[in-house]
Enzyme design. Structure first.
Site, PDB file in Angstrom:
ATOM      1  CD  GLU A 108      -0.902 -86.621  27.370  1.00 33.03           C
ATOM      2  OE1 GLU A 108      -0.632 -87.371  28.334  1.00 33.03           O
ATOM      3  OE2 GLU A 108      -0.656 -86.930  26.180  1.00 33.03           O
ATOM      4  CG  HIS A 150      -2.646 -90.800  29.869  1.00 30.43           C
ATOM      5  ND1 HIS A 150      -2.788 -92.150  29.647  1.00 30.43           N
ATOM      6  CD2 HIS A 150      -2.192 -90.277  28.702  1.00 30.43           C
ATOM      7  CE1 HIS A 150      -2.423 -92.433  28.396  1.00 30.43           C
ATOM      8  NE2 HIS A 150      -2.072 -91.307  27.795  1.00 30.43           N
TER       9      HIS A 150
END
Lengths: 500, 500
Positions: free
Chosen positions: A266, A269
């Site tokens: 994550e 991202h």
């Protein structure tokens, strides 16, 4: 003097940006905080906001402004032109899908996500099945309408929404090249590793300590905790907008790596979201360059960086600091062997880099069959298990570890999965160029210095937002078009030669 | 056949309800979860949604439908007529305040709330002052515009927004009656309690254990945890919509009662939200009957019920269960004396029932002076302290315990405070009638049975939503118009006679 048509459009998109931010928060809350019983209420809220966004995109006023701005394109800067292209694209997609469909989808997926979580928890596919059926039905309508408007096949139309320009023919070419080499590479890799299997680690690693470790690493990578959060959820995700970015992870107290690596995924991202050009923050040109590029960033960070010898060198003393662990199993070599261990397994998010593409190809095949009607929902569990057996020589023990493992379809995300493996190929190609330009990248990472990594990515990818088409961006960053070769070179170097 | 104008209005308000629910969640998140640095981003989101609601209320379409529905009012049911009245009221208020003002206020209050929290934490009024200045400036504009449109004085116009129909003249009459009796009542009460002071409780009461205790009591009162949450925040509040109700409290680990009673206060609000007629859930007629009635419910539960001998009898074994505490200080008589102890103190939310109205009257005076420009923001801390001295014979040690203690003004809520003490009077009046009709209410509460309490309130207050005007509702529930007498009777009974 009143604002130019183009400037008026920027104002419209600023409103849209605020709506999208509100939607992101409603979704984050639904996954992390919301009481289970409130899914119906949340569904109404999501549907109303989605409908509003759709209505804003499809007003005659916006179309008129787009035409007028287009007519005076010569007066716009590069960035403004690119922004205008993104606006047009959003409008075109919105016009192709009627408002009633958008709100039905929002409502259906909101319920389906809750039932998916329940079904997963109790391992009962039948709890989820009727909701998936409804979502699929609506997605099929959407694919047909979008396809018709854009002159694409239904599957291409869906894939194009996630990764603009991505087509089945490209996917098939790349997947073909990868799958020709992969089975032997997996066999060779496993055989090579059998000579020196890692010592497993054991212990209890409390969620609170794991989160402290993860937060320390996130901080080192530049995550701003005054403008973001780290939480736990069933399925890890990144949500929010630049200025309020929220990462979740899934903690396993018997294993200190699952939660960390999910968070690092994550974090890839998040770095993207953090790196888009600030001066365009509320505009569509500042969004990521499609989902394949988005996933390339998470895979680059999780797989290439965070399982490297360099990263493990940085990680070892942090593990000792946070968990008080020492001993041979916590030494760099062993940790590296643990984190690069190749094993055929049932669960995608736990899969290693070598077997990962096979998980994706299974989903890609199945979702095409579901969409075309070739495969019925009721036959999905068995088709899944059979596909796993054919590709990975194993059958999931339960549906929870089988066709219930991913939230994507509940979410209505058909056509998304290929972006993961296309992203994997992009990641390898980008990192090959990065290493060429930053030769001491491994040493930097070993010292816990991530500015070289983040800086290169910001310059060549993040900071460009959606300015260039995917292929042009990749060409500019690496000098070459998208290909499978860099990925295969990278996998061979790590798994057959034990480099990095 | 297409829907009638009235039915079309119901659909419009269903959308508005979803927007309001999204706004509620954005506000809850800002207070409980949001990273501090993200206030600017959240401010944009709130402003955009508020503006959208405002735009929906002021469209020519809605006004046209309202006129047409009004024309055929004869065909509508009682509930539909009441719903239509609420719709008109919202439209009238929205038209009186321009969209630019609404969005400026949303933005300004969103920043002011964050700065208020910072100022409170560091006890520096000057951090908050410029933001309060801006909010006040905007609220003044709003009061002038609303007042003009509704034919009310600026303060009446603001008060009317919170409690429809409430006017300065009514407030002054009730406050006059109460303040004539209160000073002597406080003196007598304190003197009477001096004969048998409670033994203080001591210990550490962990936040997690306190939350378990609170949750157990909330469950007994009927709070649905599958459709609601309990969390911590700087300033306790209740947010959300029927179907997803979120209570917060502020836990003090040195004192097991602060967090509990704050939660019980919010529980009074939650019972109201839970009791409004379900079949009208998305419509304005299902909302509470103004803020004075809303506050009457929180004070009724926190003050009248949860500090009664009956409730303490129920609470005692729960304290032992959750904290393992025993001894004379944990016996019913002592706990009752602790929870009904009268003490002049600086902080409103910690104040007892007897001194509470004096806190409100101070704020009421100051906010009228701030609005009229008689009092400058820079002079607020001193005016506050002087007012406390005059009314309660004490000076707050810090601004954090002085004029920074409440979030209301940061929120833009000028004209709200009177609703607390009007609410206190309503609570006493309602409970007097309730006790007449449910004579064993104290015994029920002592057994931890709250169905009698909640049932009476649902029948006479909650279930009516905003169907009747405040005074009519009160008359129907108690047989009498609003008056100070029941409040004074109740206070005398508890604090001079030691009953209940």
């Amino acid at each position: 003097m009143s604002a130019t048509p183009y400037k008026q459009l920027e104002q419209e998109w600023q409103r849209l940006h605020a709506f999208r931010g509100a939607l992101a928060l409603l979704r984050w809350d639904a996954a992390v905080m919301m009481p289970r019983g409130s899914a119906d209420v949340r569904g109404e809220q999501l549907a109303t906001l989605e409908t509003e966004i759709h209505a804003l995109l499809t007003t005659p006023k916006v179309s008129r402004l787009l035409d007028r701005a287009q007519a005076s394109e010569g007066t716009l800067t590069d960035w403004e032109c690119a922004n205008l292209r993104q606006m047009r694209r959003q409008r075109d997609h919105a016009i192709a899908t009627p408002a009633s469909l958008v709100s039905s989808l929002a409502r259906a997926t909101s319920m389906a996500e809750v039932r998916w979580a329940e079904a997963r928890q109790s391992n009962q596919f039948r709890i989820f099945a009727p909701h998936l059926e409804e979502v699929l039905h609506l997605v099929r309508d959407k694919a047909a309408l979008l396809g018709q408007a854009l002159g694409l096949s239904p599957y291409d139309a869906l894939a194009d929404e996630f990764t603009p320009g991505l087509r089945v023919v490209e996917i098939d070419t790349l997947f073909g090249a990868v799958s020709r080499r992969l089975p032997s590479l997996i066999r060779e890799g496993i055989a090579r590793q059998a000579d020196s299997l890692p010592i497993p680690v054991a212990g209890r690693f409390s969620a609170s300590k794991q989160k402290l470790l993860i937060a320390e690493i996130m901080k080192a990578m530049g995550f701003p905790f005054d403008r973001g959060r780290l939480d736990e959820s069933e399925h890890p995700f990144t949500e929010g907008v630049a200025g309020d970015i929220r990462i979740t992870t899934r903690i396993d107290s018997a294993d200190p790596f699952t939660g960390l690596l999910a968070a690092m995924h994550e974090m890839g991202h998040a770095l993207y979201d953090l790196g888009v050009p600030k001066e365009w923050a509320t505009q569509p040109v500042a969004r990521e360059r499609g989902m394949a590029m988005e996933e390339s960033q998470s895979l680059l960070v999780e797989m290439i960086v965070c399982r490297s010898r360099g990263f493990v060198t940085y990680l070892r003393p942090l593990l000792e600091k946070h968990f008080g662990v020492t001993g041979p199993e916590w030494e760099v070599d062993n940790l590296y062997r643990l984190l690069t261990r190749v094993r055929r397994s049932a669960v995608r998010v736990d899969a290693d880099e070598l077997t990962y593409p096979l998980h994706i190809m299974l989903r890609y095949d199945l979702e095409k069959q579901l969409l075309s009607g070739q495969l019925a929902i009721r036959d999905l569990p068995e088709a899944w298990n059979a596909g796993m057996e054919a590709r990975l020589e194993l059958r999931p023990g339960t549906d929870t570890e089988g066709c219930l493992q991913d939230i994507h379809w509940a979410h209505g995300f058909f056509g998304y999965f290929p972006s993961y493996s296309i992203g994997g190929a992009i990641a390898a190609q980008l990192f090959e160029s990065l290493r060429g330009e930053v030769p001491d990248i491994d040493e930097q990472i070993a010292r816990g210095e991530f500015a070289g990594l983040a800086g290169w990515l910001r310059e060549h990818v993040h900071g460009l937002g959606a300015k260039l088409p995917l292929q042009a961006l990749l060409k500019q960053a690496t000098g070459k078009p998208l290909a499978a070769a860099p990925l295969l070179r990278y996998l061979e170097a790590r798994y057959l030669e034990g480099a990095r």
